[in-house]
Design a protein around this motif. Sequence first.
Motif, PDB file in Angstrom:
ATOM      1  N   GLN A 280      -5.543  16.791  -1.396  1.00 40.62           N
ATOM      2  CA  GLN A 280      -4.222  16.052  -1.351  1.00 40.62           C
ATOM      3  C   GLN A 280      -4.245  15.280  -0.016  1.00 40.62           C
ATOM      4  O   GLN A 280      -3.787  13.898   0.343  1.00 40.62           O
ATOM      5  N   TYR A 281      -4.775  16.069   1.016  1.00 44.52           N
ATOM      6  CA  TYR A 281      -4.958  15.262   2.568  1.00 44.52           C
ATOM      7  C   TYR A 281      -5.936  14.456   2.511  1.00 44.52           C
ATOM      8  O   TYR A 281      -5.902  13.319   3.253  1.00 44.52           O
ATOM      9  N   VAL A 282      -7.279  14.631   1.745  1.00 49.43           N
ATOM     10  CA  VAL A 282      -8.046  13.335   1.733  1.00 49.43           C
ATOM     11  C   VAL A 282      -7.617  12.473   1.158  1.00 49.43           C
ATOM     12  O   VAL A 282      -7.953  11.233   1.716  1.00 49.43           O
ATOM     13  N   ASP A 283      -6.952  12.337  -0.031  1.00 45.94           N
ATOM     14  CA  ASP A 283      -6.396  11.153  -0.612  1.00 45.94           C
ATOM     15  C   ASP A 283      -5.292  10.607   0.337  1.00 45.94           C
ATOM     16  O   ASP A 283      -5.171   9.305   0.290  1.00 45.94           O
ATOM     17  N   GLN A 284      -4.469  11.488   1.187  1.00 45.50           N
ATOM     18  CA  GLN A 284      -3.664  10.632   1.873  1.00 45.50           C
ATOM     19  C   GLN A 284      -4.203   9.918   3.055  1.00 45.50           C
ATOM     20  O   GLN A 284      -3.975   8.666   3.613  1.00 45.50           O
ATOM     21  N   ILE A 285      -5.524  10.456   3.278  1.00 43.63           N
ATOM     22  CA  ILE A 285      -6.350   9.616   4.375  1.00 43.63           C
ATOM     23  C   ILE A 285      -6.665   8.149   3.703  1.00 43.63           C
ATOM     24  O   ILE A 285      -6.788   7.104   4.284  1.00 43.63           O
ATOM     25  N   GLY A 286      -7.380   8.429   2.553  1.00 44.45           N
ATOM     26  CA  GLY A 286      -7.595   7.361   1.788  1.00 44.45           C
ATOM     27  C   GLY A 286      -6.576   6.287   1.584  1.00 44.45           C
ATOM     28  O   GLY A 286      -6.799   4.986   1.690  1.00 44.45           O
ATOM     29  N   MET A 287      -5.419   6.620   1.144  1.00 42.97           N
ATOM     30  CA  MET A 287      -4.217   5.959   0.967  1.00 42.97           C
ATOM     31  C   MET A 287      -4.000   5.139   2.454  1.00 42.97           C
ATOM     32  O   MET A 287      -3.259   4.030   2.459  1.00 42.97           O
TER      33      MET A 287
END
Length: 291
Positions: A280-287
Amino acid sequence: MRYSANFVKQVFKVVRMKKLVGKAMVSPPKRRNITKKQLEKTDIHIVYQTFGTRELLTLVPEAPTQKHVFYLHGGGYSLEASPFHKNIQERFAKTFNLKVSYFDYPLAPENTAKTTLKTTEEAFEHLQALYPDDIFYLFGDSAGGGLAMALAQRLRDLDIQRRPKRIALVSPWLDISVSDPRSNSLQEEDVLLEKELLVEAGKNYAGEWAVDDPRVSPLYGSFDFLGYLLVIAGTAEILYPDVLRLQQKVQQSTGTNLQTTIVPEMMHDFVVYPLKESLQYVDQIGMFFQA
């Protein structure tokens, strides 16, 4: 396969991972060019560019945007990137349609910050010339986070055009001397970093520069006009107090917006590891880069 953070932490304690990692950072193993070999197995198109004696590898997704991440990996400034870094690069490209450029920057102890920062700056400027229409962002974890911040400060001081306006850092190593006394109370909780060995690796990287020189410890530099920063860290790591110091520095700065995500009881660099909790934090960075 992804594992729970608690399981991984227990395994790291049993195998005394912090000792193994610390000793490897001080006396690195033979260089194996792991990330390049791993990336060559991807189904994403890769563009190779020779830069001096080194290479820049750019992952180009099927439907690329003009948003381009310059990726600087962690490893105490002395260890090569791991396959875990490759997995994040692929997710940025596949899920968020970001171009991602990986640079295998010069490592210590063969090189010091004087060479590493200069070469990384030149690599970034080379990328800008290759992709004149792209919007560049910086990503760095651990030591890569320290290098990314030092690079951002350097590009700002040089008034480089099209410098990164968004910077994401994971468990950044912002003070290579780990001087904050609060880090001592976290030494037992940290399952990955041994403070004494980490400080020794930091001195190797600093070389002829002082350990509080902003070029090696960007926490001592200016945080004015750096754009948007996203910092993710856990509370069970000895570098966590430096994130608190970063918050204070940014509050006193102009032209910089900081968003911090602090995850209780999470270990150092947890975002990079294949944990059930980390995606979820990898995706937070992506967003954050998509915004």
